[in-house]
Design a protein around this motif. Structure first.
Motif, short mmCIF file in Angstrom:
data_model
loop_
_atom_site.label_atom_id
_atom_site.label_comp_id
_atom_site.label_asym_id
_atom_site.label_seq_id
_atom_site.Cartn_x
_atom_site.Cartn_y
_atom_site.Cartn_z
N LEU A 159 0.83 -1.11 -0.04
CA LEU A 159 -0.07 0.17 0.12
C LEU A 159 0.87 1.28 -0.07
CD1 LEU A 159 -2.80 1.27 0.23
CD2 LEU A 159 -2.67 1.28 2.56
N GLY A 160 1.93 1.18 0.73
CA GLY A 160 2.98 2.39 0.87
C GLY A 160 3.64 2.67 -0.42
N VAL A 161 3.90 1.54 -1.15
CA VAL A 161 4.48 1.86 -2.43
C VAL A 161 3.55 2.25 -3.53
CG1 VAL A 161 5.64 0.59 -4.43
CG2 VAL A 161 6.31 0.19 -1.96
N PHE A 162 2.40 1.73 -3.37
CA PHE A 162 1.46 1.95 -4.30
C PHE A 162 0.84 3.55 -4.40
CE2 PHE A 162 -3.45 2.91 -4.58
CZ PHE A 162 -3.62 2.80 -6.26
N LEU A 163 0.83 4.18 -3.06
CA LEU A 163 0.63 5.49 -2.73
C LEU A 163 1.68 6.21 -3.19
CD1 LEU A 163 -1.00 5.27 0.79
CD2 LEU A 163 -2.03 5.49 -1.40
N VAL A 164 3.04 5.87 -3.05
CA VAL A 164 4.27 6.56 -3.44
C VAL A 164 4.21 6.85 -5.12
CG1 VAL A 164 6.51 6.67 -3.65
CG2 VAL A 164 5.73 6.22 -1.70
#
Length: 325
Positions: free
Chosen positions: A170-175
């Motif tokens: 999720l963090g990578v997706f948001l970045v």
């Protein structure tokens, strides 16, 4: 310039802001109610579709070879993590670097032509790379690279734990989504849109259109590589399916269903296709037939895609708050 024209960008921003905030809130609480691996698959393909939309929706270049970047990054990441002992974050960065290099080569050749000729170049180059993956020793042919360890993020976060892995994805997706948002809302993004709308006029204004096209192609490939590398860590394998022409066609379908040229449209398209594939996998009725029917209905009835039609609907106008004067 009319007041309506001035308020249009603000209106679109308000619509997308509402959808984004709702989406982020749902994604934070979703793994406690939905199978996390399925959600991670949706996020990987959503990032893939949004990266593709950066090229098609905002630059006007149709690529039938984006599977080369997605699958290539998956192979590079899987090999780096399993054989070289890289940590997951370094493995993903290796995949992004490989996809960026592929994007530079394929993009340099594709932008030298226009229209269908450019599209066919991307398809041909992607098929050549797929054949390379079939023959190369490090990809293990039809078996692919299996048993890729998830490892420890930054050396201490165990990604074998489903929730740890989910929130990393999720963090990578948001970045990745923030990077795409920043690109399309920058002066560079405005130039890409002008190239899409009228390339000859952009040339007459003194812009080096070829350079902007190549830059957009490489950026799209790099972000696609981010999705591919992430997918290899999530599912712990990389196979020929990731570099096949069917994968290139699938991301086109996701983008069209969601809405070309919309920021969140490809996310909804990817979620729809992934959901159909997941829940209809055991059905006797072929999933491809169902997706084909949905695609035909969308083309005939929802020409702008799901989110595009939502923006144009009364509900979309209700979601948009009126800009202050």
């Amino acid at each position: 310039m009319s007041e309506a024209a001035l308020s249009a960008p603000k209106t679109r921003l308000n619509r997308e802001t509402v959808l984004i905030l709702i989406g982020v809130a749902l994604l934070i609480f979703a793994p406690f109610h939905v199978y996390p691996v399925f959600l991670m698959k949706v996020l990987c393909f959503a990032l893939f579709a949004c990266a593709f939309n950066l090229l098609l929706g905002y630059t006007g270049i149709l690529s039938f070879g984006h599977a080369a970047f997605f699958g290539g990054a998956a192979y590079f990441t899987a090999h780096a993590v399993k054989e070289w002992g890289f940590s997951p974050e370094l493995g993903i960065l290796t995949g992004v670097a490989g996809a960026t290099a592929l994007g530079l080569v394929i993009g340099f050749l594709a932008i030298r032509r226009q229209g269908i000729y450019s599209t066919m170049i991307t398809l041909a180059m992607a098929q050549m790379f797929a054949f390379f993956c079939l023959q190369a020793s490090f990809t293990h042919g039809e078996d692919g690279i299996q048993g890729v360890p998830r490892g420890y993020l930054f050396g201490f976060i165990d990604l074998e734990q489903p929730l740890n892995m989910y929130f990393f994805v999720l963090g990578v997706f948001l970045v990745g989504m923030f990077m795409i948002w920043r690109i399309i809302n920058s002066p560079f993004g405005m130039i890409l849109k002008s190239v899409r709308e009228n390339e000859n006029r952009a040339i007459s204004l003194g812009y080096s259109v070829s350079r902007y096209k190549l830059a957009a192609f490489v950026m799209s490939a790099a972000l696609t590589g981010l999705a591919g590398g992430l997918k290899a860590i999530v599912f712990q394998f990389a196979t020929l399916t990731d570099v096949s022409w069917q994968m290139s066609g699938e991301v086109v379908l996701m983008t069209l269903l969601g809405g070309i040229g919309t920021f969140v449209g490809p996310i909804f398209g990817a979620a729809l296709i992934a959901t159909l594939e997941n829940y209809l996998a055991t059905s006797e009725f072929p999933v491809t037939v169902i997706t084909g029917i949905i695609f035909m209905v969308c083309v005939l009835v929802f020409r702008r895609g799901i989110i595009g039609e939502l923006y144009a609907s009364r509900l979309g106008r209700m979601l948009a708050s009126k800009p202050e004067n």
